[in-house]
Write a protein that holds these residues in place. Structure first.
Motif, PDB file in Angstrom:
ATOM      1  N   SER A 257     -69.366 -26.909   6.070  1.00 23.97           N
ATOM      2  CA  SER A 257     -68.136 -26.251   6.515  1.00 23.97           C
ATOM      3  C   SER A 257     -67.623 -25.258   5.492  1.00 23.97           C
ATOM      4  N   VAL A 258     -66.864 -24.305   5.994  1.00 26.53           N
ATOM      5  CA  VAL A 258     -66.138 -23.374   5.143  1.00 26.53           C
ATOM      6  C   VAL A 258     -64.770 -23.140   5.773  1.00 26.53           C
ATOM      7  N   THR A 259     -63.741 -23.123   4.957  1.00 26.82           N
ATOM      8  CA  THR A 259     -62.379 -22.907   5.441  1.00 26.82           C
ATOM      9  C   THR A 259     -61.615 -22.013   4.482  1.00 26.82           C
ATOM     10  N   MET A 260     -60.474 -21.536   4.952  1.00 25.85           N
ATOM     11  CA  MET A 260     -59.440 -21.063   4.040  1.00 25.85           C
ATOM     12  C   MET A 260     -58.485 -22.222   3.837  1.00 25.85           C
ATOM     13  N   ASP A 261     -58.186 -22.526   2.585  1.00 20.46           N
ATOM     14  CA  ASP A 261     -57.314 -23.651   2.256  1.00 20.46           C
ATOM     15  C   ASP A 261     -55.898 -23.174   2.001  1.00 20.46           C
ATOM     16  N   VAL A 262     -54.986 -23.689   2.796  1.00 22.19           N
ATOM     17  CA  VAL A 262     -53.562 -23.418   2.635  1.00 22.19           C
ATOM     18  C   VAL A 262     -52.965 -24.646   1.946  1.00 22.19           C
ATOM     19  N   THR A 263     -52.614 -24.516   0.672  1.00 24.47           N
ATOM     20  CA  THR A 263     -52.210 -25.673  -0.125  1.00 24.47           C
ATOM     21  C   THR A 263     -50.784 -25.520  -0.612  1.00 24.47           C
ATOM     22  N   THR A 264     -49.980 -26.573  -0.415  1.00 24.16           N
ATOM     23  CA  THR A 264     -48.624 -26.603  -0.953  1.00 24.16           C
ATOM     24  C   THR A 264     -48.520 -27.710  -1.994  1.00 24.16           C
ATOM     25  N   PHE A 265     -47.693 -27.471  -3.000  1.00 22.98           N
ATOM     26  CA  PHE A 265     -47.467 -28.428  -4.082  1.00 22.98           C
ATOM     27  C   PHE A 265     -45.982 -28.780  -4.120  1.00 22.98           C
ATOM     28  N   SER A 266     -45.687 -30.065  -4.204  1.00 22.50           N
ATOM     29  CA  SER A 266     -44.295 -30.528  -4.253  1.00 22.50           C
ATOM     30  C   SER A 266     -44.231 -31.826  -5.048  1.00 22.50           C
ATOM     31  N   SER A 267     -43.016 -32.196  -5.433  1.00 20.53           N
ATOM     32  CA  SER A 267     -42.856 -33.406  -6.254  1.00 20.53           C
ATOM     33  C   SER A 267     -43.271 -34.655  -5.493  1.00 20.53           C
ATOM     34  N   ARG A 268     -43.070 -34.646  -4.196  1.00 25.74           N
ATOM     35  CA  ARG A 268     -43.521 -35.744  -3.334  1.00 25.74           C
ATOM     36  C   ARG A 268     -43.851 -35.169  -1.972  1.00 25.74           C
ATOM     37  N   LEU A 269     -44.503 -35.957  -1.143  1.00 22.40           N
ATOM     38  CA  LEU A 269     -44.808 -35.517   0.213  1.00 22.40           C
ATOM     39  C   LEU A 269     -43.623 -35.805   1.130  1.00 22.40           C
ATOM     40  N   PRO A 270     -43.361 -34.944   2.106  1.00 26.51           N
ATOM     41  CA  PRO A 270     -42.223 -35.192   3.003  1.00 26.51           C
ATOM     42  C   PRO A 270     -42.441 -36.405   3.887  1.00 26.51           C
ATOM     43  N   ARG A 271     -41.356 -37.028   4.230  1.00 21.39           N
ATOM     44  CA  ARG A 271     -41.408 -38.127   5.198  1.00 21.39           C
ATOM     45  C   ARG A 271     -41.545 -37.540   6.602  1.00 21.39           C
ATOM     46  N   PRO A 272     -41.973 -38.332   7.588  1.00 21.01           N
ATOM     47  CA  PRO A 272     -42.081 -37.812   8.962  1.00 21.01           C
ATOM     48  C   PRO A 272     -40.763 -37.220   9.439  1.00 21.01           C
ATOM     49  N   GLY A 273     -40.812 -35.992   9.937  1.00 24.62           N
ATOM     50  CA  GLY A 273     -39.616 -35.323  10.444  1.00 24.62           C
ATOM     51  C   GLY A 273     -38.785 -34.637   9.382  1.00 24.62           C
ATOM     52  N   GLU A 274     -39.162 -34.740   8.105  1.00 27.00           N
ATOM     53  CA  GLU A 274     -38.364 -34.178   7.012  1.00 27.00           C
ATOM     54  C   GLU A 274     -38.915 -32.820   6.587  1.00 27.00           C
ATOM     55  N   THR A 275     -38.017 -31.889   6.253  1.00 23.77           N
ATOM     56  CA  THR A 275     -38.387 -30.649   5.585  1.00 23.77           C
ATOM     57  C   THR A 275     -38.084 -30.818   4.100  1.00 23.77           C
TER      58      THR A 275
ATOM     59  N   THR B   7     -61.665 -18.476  11.734  1.00 25.33           N
ATOM     60  CA  THR B   7     -62.289 -19.206  10.626  1.00 25.33           C
ATOM     61  C   THR B   7     -61.584 -20.551  10.452  1.00 25.33           C
ATOM     62  N   GLY B   8     -62.337 -21.569  10.036  1.00 23.13           N
ATOM     63  CA  GLY B   8     -61.748 -22.884   9.801  1.00 23.13           C
ATOM     64  C   GLY B   8     -60.616 -22.833   8.782  1.00 23.13           C
ATOM     65  N   VAL B   9     -59.671 -23.743   8.947  1.00 26.13           N
ATOM     66  CA  VAL B   9     -58.495 -23.796   8.067  1.00 26.13           C
ATOM     67  C   VAL B   9     -58.258 -25.240   7.643  1.00 26.13           C
ATOM     68  N   ALA B  10     -57.870 -25.425   6.391  1.00 20.16           N
ATOM     69  CA  ALA B  10     -57.432 -26.738   5.924  1.00 20.16           C
ATOM     70  C   ALA B  10     -56.020 -26.621   5.380  1.00 20.16           C
ATOM     71  N   HIS B  11     -55.146 -27.518   5.817  1.00 19.19           N
ATOM     72  CA  HIS B  11     -53.795 -27.592   5.275  1.00 19.19           C
ATOM     73  C   HIS B  11     -53.740 -28.782   4.324  1.00 19.19           C
ATOM     74  N   ILE B  12     -53.469 -28.490   3.049  1.00 16.44           N
ATOM     75  CA  ILE B  12     -53.496 -29.507   1.999  1.00 16.44           C
ATOM     76  C   ILE B  12     -52.111 -29.616   1.388  1.00 16.44           C
ATOM     77  N   ARG B  13     -51.654 -30.843   1.204  1.00 17.58           N
ATOM     78  CA  ARG B  13     -50.377 -31.094   0.527  1.00 17.58           C
ATOM     79  C   ARG B  13     -50.663 -31.938  -0.718  1.00 17.58           C
ATOM     80  N   VAL B  14     -50.124 -31.503  -1.834  1.00 12.63           N
ATOM     81  CA  VAL B  14     -50.370 -32.183  -3.105  1.00 12.63           C
ATOM     82  C   VAL B  14     -49.035 -32.579  -3.720  1.00 12.63           C
ATOM     83  N   ASP B  15     -48.938 -33.854  -4.162  1.00  9.58           N
ATOM     84  CA  ASP B  15     -47.689 -34.303  -4.793  1.00  9.58           C
ATOM     85  C   ASP B  15     -47.824 -34.278  -6.315  1.00  9.58           C
ATOM     86  N   ALA B  16     -46.748 -34.672  -7.003  1.00  9.32           N
ATOM     87  CA  ALA B  16     -46.702 -34.552  -8.462  1.00  9.32           C
ATOM     88  C   ALA B  16     -47.714 -35.426  -9.168  1.00  9.32           C
ATOM     89  N   SER B  17     -48.197 -36.475  -8.515  1.00  9.45           N
ATOM     90  CA  SER B  17     -49.188 -37.350  -9.148  1.00  9.45           C
ATOM     91  C   SER B  17     -50.605 -36.803  -9.027  1.00  9.45           C
TER      92      SER B  17
END
Length: 324
Positions: free
Chosen positions: A20-38, A102-112
């Motif tokens: 596979s090959v994708t474009m990776d859309v990655t966000t970094f935050s102190s923690r991951l959001p809870r369901p329904g949270e921005t 083109t394939g896409v990956a959405h990645i979320r990364v927390d502080a750890s």
């Protein structure tokens, strides 16, 4: 323990990567959001990704001639993907453009440094047996290793593995993302490299310790795999084959982002085997590559160069000597 991997002559040092090959859309935050949270983050990247492409980049940075087989769309991401692979010295003559996205990956990364990923295959689903056959016809004489994963349709992965097995290439399977597989695949695989989560899903054995990792590794070997390498991040890995078990320690590092660490490992492992290394040395080099990757943000940008991996290996060896 038997560590010899069968394959073509040593002068056939290339790695054929089908995946596979994708474009990776990655966000970094102190923690991951809870369901329904921005939740507000602190950084964002848009870079080359996909397990196949990441592993091709890693094998290239490890020093192997790399040929990548996959599909991109006819959208704005396609030229970015092609250029990023070319910049990493990956042969993209069999990267086919198809109609659509083109394939896409959405990645979320927390502080750890932990992450979660949603991968949308899109163009990756369009890879064909004819495309794979054309790549084998051109590259089999100069390749030693097939490296593949499970982000393209399984029927295509299985076709590639059968072709590689019949041609005498060493087959390395990174079984990610894990899902139910036809058991006829296992006798065709020389080295399988699941992490603890993938090993748990594939074997039904909850891998949460060395003992359970060994049991999971034995599950693969019992089904015909040559060597099963179960990786457990900071806890290292266990290598299981018909002759026994070998422990592989991890390289201790400060984790920033685990994205693509497994891909760095797989690419370096394949490149080292293609270059003629025996399996223990190849694993040690691969583990060092994965260790460097987790100290950096992003997918393909985190994959280290060969000199950086060599420096990590040297530092580890020096530390081991100092402790004696």
């Amino acid at each position: 323990m038997s560590t010899q991997i069968p394959g073509p002559p040593q002068d056939a040092a290339g790695v054929l990567v089908i995946g596979s090959v994708t474009m990776d859309v990655t966000t970094f935050s102190s923690r991951l959001p809870r369901p329904g949270e921005t939740f507000l983050g602190n950084a964002f990247t848009l870079v080359l990704g996909g397990k196949g492409a990441n592993q091709a980049v890693a094998a290239g940075r490890a020093g192997a001639p790399v040929r990548f087989v996959g599909c991109v769309g006819d959208d704005l991401f396609a030229p970015l993907v092609r250029q990023a692979l070319t910049d990493a010295d990956v042969d993209v003559s069999h990267l086919r453009e198809v109609s659509g996205q083109t394939g896409v990956a959405h990645i979320r990364v927390d502080a750890s440094g932990e992450n979660d990923i949603v991968m949308v295959p899109l163009a990756n689903a369009e890879i064909t047996t004819e495309q794979i056959d054309a790549a084998f016809a051109e590259f089999t004489p100069t390749s030693r290793v097939l490296l593949t994963q499970l982000e393209i349709p399984f029927a295509r992965t299985m076709h590639a593995i059968r072709r590689a097995h019949d041609a005498g290439l060493t087959v390395v399977l990174d079984p990610a993302p894990a899902h139910d597989l036809d058991e006829s695949i296992w006798p065709l695989v020389d080295v399988v490299t699941p992490n603890e989560t993938e090993a748990s899903l594939l074997t039904g054995i909850e891998v949460d310790s060395r003992e359970t990792a060994v049991r999971a590794g034995q599950w693969f070997v019992d089904r015909g795999v040559g060597q099963a390498l179960v990786t457990m991040a900071a806890a290292g890995s266990v290598l299981v084959d018909a002759d026994g078990v070998q422990d592989v320690p991890a390289h201790p590092v400060e984790v920033v982002d685990t994205t693509a660490a497994g891909d760095a490992f797989a690419g370096y492992l394949a490149a080292s085997l293609a270059g003629g290394d025996e399996l223990p040395a190849a694993i040690d080099r691969a583990a060092a590559a994965g260790a460097v990757a987790v100290t950096r943000r992003g997918a393909s940008p985190s994959i280290p160069r060969a000199d950086e991996v060599a420096a990590t290996l040297a530092a580890t060896a020096q530390g081991d000597s100092a402790q004696r």
